[in-house]
Structure formats: C-alpha cells, structure tokens
Design a protein around this motif. Structure first.
Motif, PDB file in Angstrom:
ATOM      1  N   HIS A 176      35.551  43.014  37.740  1.00 22.04           N
ATOM      2  CA  HIS A 176      34.155  43.375  37.502  1.00 22.04           C
ATOM      3  C   HIS A 176      33.809  42.985  36.063  1.00 22.04           C
ATOM      4  CE1 HIS A 176      30.608  45.861  38.744  1.00 22.04           C
ATOM      5  NE2 HIS A 176      30.387  45.750  37.453  1.00 22.04           N
ATOM      6  N   PRO A 177      32.860  42.080  35.880  1.00 18.31           N
ATOM      7  CA  PRO A 177      32.465  41.702  34.518  1.00 18.31           C
ATOM      8  C   PRO A 177      31.781  42.874  33.822  1.00 18.31           C
ATOM      9  CG  PRO A 177      30.985  40.719  36.119  1.00 18.31           C
ATOM     10  CD  PRO A 177      32.091  41.359  36.905  1.00 18.31           C
ATOM     11  N   VAL A 178      31.593  42.736  32.537  1.00 22.63           N
ATOM     12  CA  VAL A 178      31.060  43.838  31.740  1.00 22.63           C
ATOM     13  C   VAL A 178      29.690  44.272  32.244  1.00 22.63           C
ATOM     14  CG1 VAL A 178      30.392  44.609  29.441  1.00 22.63           C
ATOM     15  CG2 VAL A 178      32.296  43.031  29.708  1.00 22.63           C
ATOM     16  N   GLU A 179      29.530  45.568  32.386  1.00 24.28           N
ATOM     17  CA  GLU A 179      28.238  46.148  32.729  1.00 24.28           C
ATOM     18  C   GLU A 179      27.929  47.225  31.697  1.00 24.28           C
ATOM     19  OE1 GLU A 179      25.948  48.035  36.625  1.00 24.28           O
ATOM     20  OE2 GLU A 179      27.598  46.601  36.843  1.00 24.28           O
ATOM     21  N   LEU A 214      36.730  50.904  29.404  1.00 24.37           N
ATOM     22  CA  LEU A 214      35.463  51.615  29.226  1.00 24.37           C
ATOM     23  C   LEU A 214      35.207  51.706  27.726  1.00 24.37           C
ATOM     24  CD1 LEU A 214      33.334  52.994  31.036  1.00 24.37           C
ATOM     25  CD2 LEU A 214      34.464  55.158  30.573  1.00 24.37           C
ATOM     26  N   GLN A 215      34.160  51.015  27.289  1.00 19.50           N
ATOM     27  CA  GLN A 215      33.848  50.970  25.862  1.00 19.50           C
ATOM     28  C   GLN A 215      32.767  51.997  25.522  1.00 19.50           C
ATOM     29  OE1 GLN A 215      32.002  47.361  24.177  1.00 19.50           O
ATOM     30  NE2 GLN A 215      33.438  47.543  22.470  1.00 19.50           N
ATOM     31  N   PHE A 216      32.987  52.702  24.418  1.00 17.60           N
ATOM     32  CA  PHE A 216      32.035  53.699  23.919  1.00 17.60           C
ATOM     33  C   PHE A 216      31.468  53.204  22.593  1.00 17.60           C
ATOM     34  CE2 PHE A 216      35.269  55.799  26.407  1.00 17.60           C
ATOM     35  CZ  PHE A 216      34.551  56.662  27.226  1.00 17.60           C
ATOM     36  N   LYS A 217      30.141  53.208  22.515  1.00 10.73           N
ATOM     37  CA  LYS A 217      29.500  52.768  21.284  1.00 10.73           C
ATOM     38  C   LYS A 217      28.180  53.497  21.113  1.00 10.73           C
ATOM     39  CE  LYS A 217      28.274  48.524  18.783  1.00 10.73           C
ATOM     40  NZ  LYS A 217      28.203  47.045  18.854  1.00 10.73           N
ATOM     41  N   ASP A 218      28.128  54.339  20.100  1.00 17.10           N
ATOM     42  CA  ASP A 218      26.893  55.053  19.736  1.00 17.10           C
ATOM     43  C   ASP A 218      26.288  55.814  20.916  1.00 17.10           C
ATOM     44  OD1 ASP A 218      27.151  54.019  17.170  1.00 17.10           O
ATOM     45  OD2 ASP A 218      26.021  52.211  17.683  1.00 17.10           O
ATOM     46  N   GLY A 219      27.133  56.522  21.647  1.00 15.83           N
ATOM     47  CA  GLY A 219      26.649  57.352  22.741  1.00 15.83           C
ATOM     48  C   GLY A 219      26.408  56.640  24.047  1.00 15.83           C
ATOM     49  N   ALA A 232      27.921  53.633  27.048  1.00 18.44           N
ATOM     50  CA  ALA A 232      29.193  53.197  27.612  1.00 18.44           C
ATOM     51  C   ALA A 232      29.004  51.940  28.440  1.00 18.44           C
ATOM     52  CB  ALA A 232      29.799  54.306  28.472  1.00 18.44           C
ATOM     53  N   SER A 233      30.052  51.077  28.426  1.00 20.28           N
ATOM     54  CA  SER A 233      30.088  49.884  29.276  1.00 20.28           C
ATOM     55  C   SER A 233      31.447  49.818  29.961  1.00 20.28           C
ATOM     56  CB  SER A 233      29.846  48.607  28.462  1.00 20.28           C
ATOM     57  OG  SER A 233      30.892  48.420  27.520  1.00 20.28           O
ATOM     58  N   TYR A 234      31.517  49.074  31.068  1.00 21.93           N
ATOM     59  CA  TYR A 234      32.745  49.025  31.861  1.00 21.93           C
ATOM     60  C   TYR A 234      33.035  47.600  32.300  1.00 21.93           C
ATOM     61  CZ  TYR A 234      35.706  49.313  36.030  1.00 21.93           C
ATOM     62  OH  TYR A 234      36.699  49.123  36.954  1.00 21.93           O
ATOM     63  N   ALA A 235      34.336  47.273  32.340  1.00 22.29           N
ATOM     64  CA  ALA A 235      34.796  46.010  32.901  1.00 22.29           C
ATOM     65  C   ALA A 235      36.209  46.208  33.416  1.00 22.29           C
ATOM     66  CB  ALA A 235      34.768  44.893  31.855  1.00 22.29           C
ATOM     67  N   CYS A 236      36.626  45.402  34.388  1.00 24.30           N
ATOM     68  CA  CYS A 236      38.041  45.378  34.786  1.00 24.30           C
ATOM     69  C   CYS A 236      38.445  43.935  35.031  1.00 24.30           C
ATOM     70  CB  CYS A 236      38.300  46.255  36.009  1.00 24.30           C
ATOM     71  SG  CYS A 236      37.519  45.706  37.545  1.00 24.30           S
ATOM     72  N   ARG A 237      39.654  43.606  34.596  1.00 20.85           N
ATOM     73  CA  ARG A 237      40.156  42.233  34.704  1.00 20.85           C
ATOM     74  C   ARG A 237      41.645  42.254  35.039  1.00 20.85           C
ATOM     75  NH1 ARG A 237      35.866  38.730  35.088  1.00 20.85           N
ATOM     76  NH2 ARG A 237      34.365  39.094  33.409  1.00 20.85           N
ATOM     77  N   LEU A 264      46.615  41.180  25.467  1.00 19.59           N
ATOM     78  CA  LEU A 264      45.231  41.170  25.931  1.00 19.59           C
ATOM     79  C   LEU A 264      44.302  41.347  24.734  1.00 19.59           C
ATOM     80  CD1 LEU A 264      45.544  43.625  28.967  1.00 19.59           C
ATOM     81  CD2 LEU A 264      45.959  41.163  28.936  1.00 19.59           C
ATOM     82  N   LYS A 265      43.123  40.773  24.837  1.00 17.89           N
ATOM     83  CA  LYS A 265      42.137  40.950  23.775  1.00 17.89           C
ATOM     84  C   LYS A 265      40.865  41.533  24.355  1.00 17.89           C
ATOM     85  CE  LYS A 265      39.902  38.680  19.855  1.00 17.89           C
ATOM     86  NZ  LYS A 265      39.768  37.444  19.053  1.00 17.89           N
ATOM     87  N   ILE A 266      40.284  42.480  23.632  1.00 20.39           N
ATOM     88  CA  ILE A 266      39.007  43.062  24.017  1.00 20.39           C
ATOM     89  C   ILE A 266      37.910  42.346  23.241  1.00 20.39           C
ATOM     90  CG2 ILE A 266      37.622  45.161  24.053  1.00 20.39           C
ATOM     91  CD1 ILE A 266      40.288  46.700  24.209  1.00 20.39           C
ATOM     92  N   THR A 267      36.971  41.761  23.957  1.00 27.40           N
ATOM     93  CA  THR A 267      35.923  40.981  23.306  1.00 27.40           C
ATOM     94  C   THR A 267      34.874  41.906  22.689  1.00 27.40           C
ATOM     95  OG1 THR A 267      34.488  40.831  25.244  1.00 27.40           O
ATOM     96  CG2 THR A 267      36.272  39.212  25.073  1.00 27.40           C
ATOM     97  N   GLU A 268      33.983  41.318  21.926  1.00 29.09           N
ATOM     98  CA  GLU A 268      32.928  42.100  21.279  1.00 29.09           C
ATOM     99  C   GLU A 268      32.021  42.783  22.298  1.00 29.09           C
ATOM    100  OE1 GLU A 268      30.788  39.705  18.546  1.00 29.09           O
ATOM    101  OE2 GLU A 268      32.498  39.357  17.202  1.00 29.09           O
ATOM    102  N   THR A 269      31.912  42.183  23.478  1.00 29.27           N
ATOM    103  CA  THR A 269      31.042  42.766  24.505  1.00 29.27           C
ATOM    104  C   THR A 269      31.741  43.845  25.326  1.00 29.27           C
ATOM    105  OG1 THR A 269      31.665  41.085  26.142  1.00 29.27           O
ATOM    106  CG2 THR A 269      29.774  40.601  24.697  1.00 29.27           C
ATOM    107  N   GLY A 270      33.051  44.017  25.112  1.00 29.04           N
ATOM    108  CA  GLY A 270      33.802  45.000  25.884  1.00 29.04           C
ATOM    109  C   GLY A 270      34.541  44.423  27.072  1.00 29.04           C
ATOM    110  N   ASP A 271      34.587  43.100  27.167  1.00 30.52           N
ATOM    111  CA  ASP A 271      35.319  42.446  28.250  1.00 30.52           C
ATOM    112  C   ASP A 271      36.798  42.307  27.850  1.00 30.52           C
ATOM    113  OD1 ASP A 271      35.765  41.248  30.681  1.00 30.52           O
ATOM    114  OD2 ASP A 271      34.198  39.740  30.442  1.00 30.52           O
ATOM    115  N   LEU A 272      37.621  41.891  28.806  1.00 33.36           N
ATOM    116  CA  LEU A 272      39.052  41.717  28.587  1.00 33.36           C
ATOM    117  C   LEU A 272      39.442  40.265  28.799  1.00 33.36           C
ATOM    118  CD1 LEU A 272      39.977  44.838  30.643  1.00 33.36           C
ATOM    119  CD2 LEU A 272      40.815  44.535  28.315  1.00 33.36           C
ATOM    120  N   LYS A 273      40.346  39.789  27.966  1.00 35.97           N
ATOM    121  CA  LYS A 273      40.824  38.417  28.070  1.00 35.97           C
ATOM    122  C   LYS A 273      42.333  38.401  27.865  1.00 35.97           C
ATOM    123  CE  LYS A 273      40.465  33.865  25.841  1.00 35.97           C
ATOM    124  NZ  LYS A 273      39.845  33.100  24.731  1.00 35.97           N
TER     125      LYS A 273
END
Length: 627
Positions: A163-166, A210-215, A217-222, A300-309
């Motif tokens: 699932h790409p970042v949402e 699951l990324q948390f930023k300033d209240g 949240a975004s989600y991705a799975c890879r 693994l690297k977490i991108t600025e958008t919260g995705d995984l690579k």
C-alpha cells in the motif's frame, strides 16, 4: 507443474471450519529458519479449505498471496490507491460486502522473461517435472496443520498487497504531541500462493509504517525486497525452500536437492542469501534493519513522505559474514549493538559479537555447544550478555527417518550462559543450570550485586516444542522471574503473575533495557494464537492491569514509547498497537496511555494489517540522520 518461469495457480472451494494446532518451526544458517510470531494452536478455531483435484484454473475473487494467485481463503481484501507500487499484484475483487471495492495496480504482474540457454531450459523442464511428481505424491497425504497453508494463513493471518503512502488518516481522539516519528512493524506476507507446505513464519517480510507528524498520521506498507523475494518475483513463483513448512521428512530432503540442482544450473542464485527478513526490526547507527535468523539484516530507508524503500542486504561494511538473530539488543546507555549468530549445520554452533555505536564490529566469540540449539532471543545487563541454551535443538538427521529436524531433547539440561559483554573469547562464560525451562523470548535482565545474582525476565513455554511441532496439549506461556546465582551456580524460578494468563510478545521501557525495571508490557495471547489485548505487569508485585482491544478485535505486540526519555516515571509513555476488527474487517492503530491504560487516540488505517511480529519506533530526530 508449469515451467520454472511461470506463475503457479490453484483452485479452491468453500471453506469448512475445524480446529487449529500449534505451529512447527526450524532454523538454519542457510536453509532452516526460525522466526518470531504467534502460531496457531489447538485452542482456537480456524478456517480450512478443501482443495479440488489438480486442474489449475484461475478464480480471481480473492488474494491469498500478494502476486499472481487466486485465494485459498474466502476473506475480504483491501484497496490500495492506484499510485505506483514497488511490487505488482493481481487485481482482485473483495468478497466482503462491507468493503466492496476492486484492487488495482499500476504495474504488470507478469514474470520477467529469463535469458536462459538451451541447457538451462532443459534443466528447468526436467526439474519442474520432478517437482510436479513430488507435489502429486505429497497431495496423496494430508498436510499436518503446522504446514497447511489453509490453516497457517487463514483469516487475518493472510497476506495483503503493498500500500503506497496515504496521508491525513482519520483520527478519533488526539495524537499526543510527543509522538513524532515512525512506528514500523514487521510481519510475514507470502508473495506467492503456496503450492505445498507453508508455515506462517515462512512468508516474505513486509513492513508496515505509520508516520506521526504534528498530530497527523500517514500509512504505508512495503515488502522487504530480499534477494530471495526479488528472484521469486521475477520468476513468477516460489522456488526457494520454505524452511518450516517444507523441510521435514523425505519430501523436505527432495526439495532441498531440487533447490541445489536449480542453483547448480543457474536457475536461482542462493549465494546472496535466502532469508525473508520478516521477524525483527532495529534502528542502529542511522539504519533501520529488518531481520530473520536465516540471513544478514536488510537495510530499509524511510522516505520523507513516510514510504519505505529497501536499500539492500547489509553486512556492516563487509564486517558481518554470518547470519544474525532477529533480536539484537541496543544498550540504551552506551549505544552499542549486541548480537548472536547460530548455525545448525557446522561448528561453531554459536557466536557472539557486538558493534560500537558507529558500527565497528568486534571479533566473533565462538561459544562451544554440544549440539545446535534453537536460540531466538537473549538478554543483556549492564555488564553481561545472557545466553539461553535450552532443550529445543536441531537434529537434521531426523529428516532421513521422516521426522522434523527440530526436536525437544528431554535429556538435555537447560541452562543460561553469563558472558562479559567485552569478552574476547568464551573462556570466562559461566553456565547456570535451569531445569525444564524454555523461554522463546526474554524481556529483560539485570544484575543484583547484593546477592550476586543475574535476574532474567522471560515467558516460559510448556510444552517446550509446542510451537515447533504439532501438539494437542494446551500451550502455556508463563511470565517468569529466573534468578541465576553467580556464586553458587544455581538458579531459582518463580511465576510472576498469580493469574493464569498467556503472556507473549512485548517489551519493557527500552531506555531501561539491561537495568532493573518495574513494568513489562506484554501481549495477552488469548485466545491463542490471537491477541485480545495487552497486560501491564508489575514485575515486583505481580499485579496485572489489562487493556482489551474491543469486541472481536485482536492485535499483536504492544510497543511502549516513552513520552520523555528523562521522565522519572518508568511508565510515562504510550502503548502503540495495530488492531484488527474481525467483525467489521477493518484495521486501526490504538494509542493507549501506559500510566492509566486509557485510549488517547485511534487511527483508522486504509488497508488491512495482518497479525505480525515485532516493531520499533524511530523518532523524527533520528529520521533526519538516516544513512
């Protein structure tokens, strides 16, 4: 059986209900692995599916594997967005009326054509024919429940597509302001539909972020794109042996020989590891590492958008030349990483090593064991590493007589080894016997100088092999305090909780790892193998406080996240847990205040999150320091 480069499919019919039994597990430095999780047992209900005879046609209603396979499970599926996905998967329509959507993918799921010469093509055809004959023979006998995919990946143990970042996920309540960063959790997620034996631990690694930023949240799975995963994706089918589901008895030997033959002809390449990286996660020296015992870690690297690579297989700049267990320990004071590596084929069966905070590896300390031993976890104190040498061992020769290579050796004395963290060799190790003790996980350990004891906190399982071999006896996982007296060489063990409850998978405040802790946060593994909530346990008094996820809601490992590393209160923080609602067939993340066990926030997730293994949290400050 189709050619090696072709995808495999199967035909499945209506499910029937039956009982679930304990899982089996094996491990090898090369071909036998043991990974962490919650296996099915005899105490829970599962879904079995009757397979039609071998006419293969596609029924694209549901997904069992993520790629190119019809479902063996009549379960609802989820709808990732149409943006690009690293790994393609076959479109599928959900069978759940509450989620009547269609899965899509922007990339083709066709196998990559292989540039094989005439000899390779001939070898592929011959080996495929042999495998087809083996599969036909296997299908004449029912699979044990410990290797039956219709049991092992039923319900919410079944895989999902990437699932790409949402972003901007719906939140009920308020995300605490101190939670800034990414919560990542690992799990097994088979890419291809199993055509033979499959154990839940055999699945390809998938990380949920699951990324948390300033209240918000975004989600991705890879998927973690291991060398094994990449080859099987390109070939369009599963070819690497499944260490737990397939490698038992004579058919296991036959599958190993087929795999070696394919490697000899260059049809597959096992030289860069065969691991699935689906069990543990650790953040160390600017890198998020995904691990399973059968290989090196994967970076693994977490991108600025919260995705995984997936960056690649990580050998610590060519310093690590052996496998590494899935539970290395980071000392919260020194920043060092401590690890073990065990081998079930050749001596030395066990090695210990550590890394400095900047990633420099120490020489291996070879630890002499009489036989290869299943060693999934260990512990550290301020001065020592605590090494469990227990009664579940590996005897590969058992496969010759048709058995499992993982057995419970009743004649072996369980013991713990106490070794100085800075030891140059194993001559100073002190072994303390601990009869009839098998701890799959150790939650913490510390020193008590006034009594010359090392205190170990772990969950003791009985029967010891119940998660490795099919067993009708009820499994118990008892939270225990084990005291190892370095002066007398003797041990004592006591049950911590007066209440009879199965506690598995969890942690203490990791800022206190290796030091005396008051609290542990552990999964309520009931009804086994599901997790109905978590327990906050006072290790000194045995008091148990429970948080239940909700009606027909189940989860996995609770993660404790300190609110402030400098807080005077050990339990000043939050519990994060992925939770799945089996009634509504939706997943969420619950954030619970660890002090009063009140829910602070619930985040609705855009995709189903299967029950999985272990996780960690990476702060926003550490994210900007990624290598």
């Amino acid at each position: 059986m189709p050619s090696t480069a072709a995808a495999t499919t199967g035909t499945w019919v209506k499910p029937v209900t039956t009982r679930r039994h304990h899982l089996s597990s094996t491990n090898s430095s090369n071909l036998v692995t043991n990974q962490l999780g919650f296996p099915p047992s005899s105490s829970s209900t599962s879904i079995f599916f009757r397979r039609k005879p071998i006419h293969r046609r596609s029924i694209p209603n549901t997904l069992t594997c993520t790629l190119q396979a019809p479902s063996l499970l009549q379960i609802p599926k989820h709808t990732p967005s149409s943006s690009s996905s690293t790994t393609p998967f076959t479109p599928s329509t959900t069978s759940n009326p509450k989620e009547n959507k269609t899965q899509t993918s922007s990339k083709s799921s066709k196998p990559v054509p292989q540039q094989w010469n005439f000899l390779q093509r001939a070898a592929a055809m011959a080996l495929d024919a042999m495998e087809s004959a083996l599969l036909s023979k296997e299908q004449q006998h029912p699979l044990p429940k410990t290797a039956d995919p219709k049991v092992q990946i039923a319900g919410n143990f079944a895989p999902v597509p990437e699932h790409p970042v949402e972003h901007s996920l719906p939140v009920t309540g308020k995300i605490p302001a101190s939670i800034q960063g990414v919560y990542v959790r690992n799990g097994a997620n088979p890419l291809h539909e199993p055509v033979a034996g499959h154990h839940f631990f055999d699945g390809d690694g998938m990380v949920h972020a699951l990324q948390f930023k300033d209240g918000a949240a975004s989600y991705a799975c890879r998927f973690t794109e291991t060398h094994r995963f990449s080859q099987e994706r390109d070939l369009g089918r599963s070819l690497f042996p499944k260490a737990i589901g397939e490698l038992h008895g004579h058919s296991g030997i036959a599958r190993l020989l087929l795999f070696y033959a394919r490697g000899m002809f260059g049809l597959v390449d096992p030289t860069h590891g065969i691991g699935v990286a689906n069990a543990g996660l650790v953040y160390f020296n600017g890198r998020l590492l995904a691990m399973s015992e059968d290989d090196l870690p994967y970076h693994l690297k977490i991108t600025e958008t919260g995705d995984l690579k997936t960056v690649g297989r990580y050998d610590f700049d060519k310093q690590l030349k052996s496998t590494m267990i899935a539970h290395p320990k980071v000392d919260p004071t020194t920043g060092e990483l401590f690890a073990l590596s065990y081998d079930v084929v050749q001596r030395p069966y066990l090695k210990y090593f550590k890394f400095s905070p900047d990633g420099e590896k120490s020489p291996d300390v070879e630890i002499n064991l009489d036989q290869p031993t299943m060693m999934h976890d260990f512990a550290i104190t301020e001065r020592y590493v605590v090494i469990p040498d227990q009664q579940v061992v590996f005897k590969l020769q058992e496969m010759i007589t048709g058995g499992s290579p993982v057995i419970y050796d009743k004649n072996k004395m369980s013991r713990f080894g106490i070794l100085d963290k800075n030891a140059k060799d194993a001559s100073g190790i002190r072994w303390v016997d601990c009869p009839d003790c098998f701890c799959f996980h150790l939650w913490n350990a510390w020193e008590e100088p006034e009594t010359d004891e090392v205190v170990v906190i772990g969950s003791c399982m009985t029967p010891p092999d119940s998660i490795f071999n099919e067993c009708d006896e009820k499994l118990e996982s008892v939270l225990s305090e084990i005291r190892l007296n370095l002066k007398t060489g003797k041990s004592t063990r006591r049950r911590i909780c007066a209440e009879n409850v199965n506690l598995e998978a969890g942690m203490v405040n990791r800022n206190k790892l290796g030091r005396k802790t008051r609290f542990a946060y552990l999964a309520l593994a009931e009804p086994w193998p599901k997790v109905s909530g978590f327990a906050k346990v006072d290790l000194s008094t045995g008091e148990v406080k429970k948080h239940i996820y909700g009606d027909e809601k189940y989860g996995g490992e609770p993660l404790f996240l300190p609110r402030d590393p400098n807080s005077e209160n050990e339990d000043d923080g939050y519990i994060l847990a992925f939770v799945h609602d089996e009634k509504e067939w939706k997943s969420e993340l619950q954030i619970v205040n660890a002090m009063d066990l009140k829910v602070e926030a619930t985040i609705q997730l855009p995709s189903r999150v299967p029950y999985g293994f272990h996780g960690t949290f990476i702060s926003s400050k550490d994210l900007v320091k990624q290598a």
